[in-house]
Scaffold this motif. Structure first.
Motif, PDB file in Angstrom:
ATOM      1  N   ALA A 162     -36.268 -36.923  -4.924  1.00 47.73           N
ATOM      2  CA  ALA A 162     -34.948 -37.105  -4.307  1.00 47.73           C
ATOM      3  C   ALA A 162     -34.452 -38.547  -4.419  1.00 47.73           C
ATOM      4  N   ASN A 163     -35.301 -39.459  -4.901  1.00 46.05           N
ATOM      5  CA  ASN A 163     -34.900 -40.868  -5.009  1.00 46.05           C
ATOM      6  C   ASN A 163     -34.006 -41.099  -6.220  1.00 46.05           C
ATOM      7  N   ARG A 164     -32.951 -41.877  -5.985  1.00 46.73           N
ATOM      8  CA  ARG A 164     -32.031 -42.259  -7.074  1.00 46.73           C
ATOM      9  C   ARG A 164     -31.817 -43.758  -7.038  1.00 46.73           C
ATOM     10  N   TRP A 165     -31.719 -44.340  -8.220  1.00 45.26           N
ATOM     11  CA  TRP A 165     -31.475 -45.775  -8.363  1.00 45.26           C
ATOM     12  C   TRP A 165     -30.033 -45.990  -8.816  1.00 45.26           C
ATOM     13  N   GLY A 166     -29.343 -46.920  -8.164  1.00 43.60           N
ATOM     14  CA  GLY A 166     -27.945 -47.202  -8.457  1.00 43.60           C
ATOM     15  C   GLY A 166     -27.660 -47.758  -9.837  1.00 43.60           C
ATOM     16  N   VAL A 171     -30.808 -48.353   0.725  1.00 48.51           N
ATOM     17  CA  VAL A 171     -31.024 -49.778   0.979  1.00 48.51           C
ATOM     18  C   VAL A 171     -30.646 -50.549  -0.280  1.00 48.51           C
ATOM     19  N   ASP A 172     -30.153 -51.753  -0.075  1.00 47.98           N
ATOM     20  CA  ASP A 172     -29.905 -52.669  -1.185  1.00 47.98           C
ATOM     21  C   ASP A 172     -30.949 -53.774  -1.105  1.00 47.98           C
ATOM     22  N   LEU A 173     -31.603 -54.044  -2.238  1.00 46.93           N
ATOM     23  CA  LEU A 173     -32.592 -55.120  -2.314  1.00 46.93           C
ATOM     24  C   LEU A 173     -32.141 -56.122  -3.361  1.00 46.93           C
ATOM     25  N   TYR A 211     -30.919 -48.479  -3.802  1.00 46.80           N
ATOM     26  CA  TYR A 211     -31.980 -47.467  -3.875  1.00 46.80           C
ATOM     27  C   TYR A 211     -31.708 -46.459  -2.763  1.00 46.80           C
ATOM     28  N   GLU A 212     -31.667 -45.184  -3.113  1.00 46.95           N
ATOM     29  CA  GLU A 212     -31.339 -44.177  -2.113  1.00 46.95           C
ATOM     30  C   GLU A 212     -32.210 -42.944  -2.278  1.00 46.95           C
ATOM     31  N   MET A 213     -32.224 -42.148  -1.191  1.00 45.21           N
ATOM     32  CA  MET A 213     -32.893 -40.861  -1.203  1.00 45.21           C
ATOM     33  C   MET A 213     -31.824 -39.814  -0.918  1.00 45.21           C
TER      34      MET A 213
END
Length: 112
Positions: A92-96, A60-62, A107-109
């Motif tokens: 497993a979460n990564r931030w762009g 998702v993009d916030l 923000y992705e998993m």
């Protein structure tokens, strides 16, 4: 873990991120789901990848806005607090903001 289970965990993490983020910013959604066709177009334009986790509903993009001025915040530093929090929610979460091609509002998993 099934894709639906991953998506469910991701959705809960996004809810936590939004609640945390609203203590510091006004937030709006950017892209939350992407079709394979759109991912291919973005890749051809050099502004995305074909195998985007948006296509699996695991990204998702916030967008962030200053609470006082309402100004749209686009610098990586503004997003860092949320990025650190996001990554603390699940391994497993990564931030762009840490990507080679920085994407601070992403923000992705990882689909492990």
């Amino acid at each position: 873990m099934s894709l639906v289970d991953k998506q469910s965990t991701f959705a809960r993490n996004v809810a936590s991120l939004i609640i945390f983020g609203e203590e510091h910013f006004k937030l709006t959604f950017g892209e939350a789901e992407r079709t394979a066709e759109q991912a291919k177009l973005y890749a051809e334009e050099g502004c995305g990848i074909v195998n985007s986790l948006h296509c699996k509903r695991l990204a998702v993009d916030l967008h962030l806005y200053d609470l006082v001025t309402g100004a749209y915040l686009q610098d990586v530093a503004s997003y860092e607090k949320l990025g650190v929090y996001w990554e603390s929610l699940n391994p497993a979460n990564r931030w762009g903001g840490k990507f080679k091609r920085v994407d601070s509002d992403h923000y992705e998993m990882q689909d492990l």
